[in-house]
Design an enzyme around this catalytic site. Structure first.
Site, short mmCIF file in Angstrom:
data_model
loop_
_atom_site.label_atom_id
_atom_site.label_comp_id
_atom_site.label_asym_id
_atom_site.label_seq_id
_atom_site.Cartn_x
_atom_site.Cartn_y
_atom_site.Cartn_z
N LYS A 221 0.69 -1.11 -0.14
CA LYS A 221 -0.02 0.11 0.18
C LYS A 221 0.77 1.28 -0.20
O LYS A 221 0.62 2.30 -0.83
CB LYS A 221 -0.85 0.07 1.35
CG LYS A 221 -2.26 0.97 1.10
CD LYS A 221 -1.87 2.27 1.90
CE LYS A 221 -3.16 3.05 1.73
NZ LYS A 221 -2.81 4.25 2.54
N CYS A 296 -19.83 4.31 2.84
CA CYS A 296 -19.75 2.93 2.44
C CYS A 296 -18.87 2.32 3.55
O CYS A 296 -17.66 1.84 3.48
CB CYS A 296 -19.16 2.64 1.25
SG CYS A 296 -19.37 1.05 0.57
N CYS A 303 -26.12 2.74 3.29
CA CYS A 303 -26.93 2.70 1.81
C CYS A 303 -28.29 3.67 1.58
O CYS A 303 -28.40 4.10 0.46
CB CYS A 303 -27.27 1.19 1.74
SG CYS A 303 -25.97 0.14 1.85
N CYS A 306 -26.84 6.79 0.27
CA CYS A 306 -25.91 6.66 -0.75
C CYS A 306 -26.34 7.02 -2.16
O CYS A 306 -27.56 6.56 -2.54
CB CYS A 306 -25.09 5.33 -0.89
SG CYS A 306 -23.86 4.81 -1.86
N CYS A 312 -25.32 -0.16 -7.04
CA CYS A 312 -24.55 -1.10 -6.09
C CYS A 312 -25.19 -2.42 -6.04
O CYS A 312 -26.17 -2.56 -5.60
CB CYS A 312 -24.09 -0.42 -4.87
SG CYS A 312 -23.14 -1.49 -3.91
#
Length: 336
Positions: A221, A296, A303, A306, A312
């Site tokens: 990362k 999220c 949700c 969102c 999704c």
DNA sequence: ATCCCGGTGC
DNA sequence: GCACCTGGAT
């Protein structure tokens, strides 16, 4: 134009369309004229499409194949698959997330190692980027854990360079970078990194992914982050836990050859890189991190608020409150 | 797969 | 108090 393909005569370009799960194959085998540029331009990247592997290719190559010949006559002898296909509506999904992000404030907005040492000369700036990345690694975010403050303190004490860190006491480093997470281990890693940079790279930081990964405390990362920000050299997508989680929720990544979720951020990175246009490789991280911090979320994603819950595949599927881990089976939550 | 510093929040 | 977070190390 500059056609990269070495042997145009044996090339078969294909597209697979996923609408209604039907497979549509388009093949173009250029003979005297090059393939239609327009269609090729629709493809995100020419390298991302596999060459047609032709078994018993003699007939195919000599006769000019058409779509019909490929799908009927030669359908079973030709293995033509794009390596990957970009997910449906991925651009709308990204745009929807951008809109949400433009109105929300996430911790990621106020951090970022790209700010580290932005006033310094290139070599010192790169070293500051590396140190900042190391310090912010494995912490929730830079602000609450005092990462930027730690970098500032190092800088003010003249300890943001390989040689000075190499000469400093580890305990001093430790005190200066407190209270970042894992400050003790990071002080130790910082000393080791400084010595390596001094001895092997003239006080600069390694310029390749592989060499960055060899540094203690620098994993995939942070290595990609340092390549992106430190060297402005995008070797890969910086995938953290947010990118990993969200890409799987969106169905954007999968284990190779399957529809299963990826099992690690590294697997996610490789899967994502197969189709995501390179323009998006750098911005995808802050975008999804901020989205992951505010909407999220790992637990109980919001949700309902969102803006892409209509796009999704995982929307409203994790809304049940996980009261306890022991209660894995939740019969009342499942409909039908 | 498990551990990890230490701050946070349940 | 206890689990969680986070990405690297083992």
């Amino acid at each position: 134009m500059t056609n990269p393909e070495p042997n145009p005569e044996s090339r078969v370009f294909v597209r697979k369309k996923r609408a209604n799960n039907t497979l549509e194959i388009k093949a173009e085998v250029p003979k005297t004229e090059p393939p239609e540029e327009k269609k090729l331009r629709d493809l995100p990247d020419i390298e991302e499409f596999a060459y047609g592997k032709v078994k018993g290719s003699a007939s195919l190559r000599q006769s000019k194949p058409t779509v019909d010949e490929l799908s009927t006559g030669c359908g079973e002898t030709v293995s033509i698959m794009p390596k990957v296909e970009a997910p449906t509506n991925w651009e709308q999904v990204l745009e929807g997330i951008r809109k949400m992000r433009s109105s929300e404030d996430a911790p990621v907005d106020s951090m970022g190692c790209e700010k580290a040492g932005s006033v310094l000369p290139p070599k010192e700036r790169r070293f500051a980027v590396l140190v900042s990345s190391l310090l912010s690694s494995q912490t929730k975010d830079a602000v609450t854990h005092g990462n930027s403050g730690a970098v500032q303190r190092l800088l003010q004490n003249g300890l943001l360079a390989a040689d000075t860190i190499d000469n400093a006491e580890e305990a001093v480093i430790k005190d200066l970078i407190y209270p970042v997470g894992f400050y003790s281990r990071k002080a130790s890693n910082l000393k080791k990194i400084a010595k390596i940079c001094l001895l092997k790279y003239g006080g600069d930081i390694p310029s390749s992914l592989e060499e960055l990964l060899s540094l203690p405390g620098i994993g995939p990362k942070m290595a990609h982050l340092v390549m992106n920000v430190g060297w402005n050299n995008v070797q890969g997508i910086c995938v953290d836990t947010h990118v990993h989680r969200i890409c799987n929720r969106l169905g954007w990544v999968s284990r190779p050859g399957t529809a299963q979720k990826t099992s690690s951020p590294e697997e996610t990175r490789e899967s994502l890189q197969l189709w995501l246009p390179k323009d998006e490789w750098v911005p995808i991280n802050p975008l999804l991190v901020g989205f992951g911090q505010t909407v999220c979320t790992p637990l109980r994603p919001r949700c309902g608020m969102c803006g892409i819950n209509n796009l999704c595949p995982s929307a409203f599927k994790e809304t049940a409150s996980p009261v306890s881990k022991a209660k894995k089976s939740r019969p009342t939550q499942k409909k039908s």
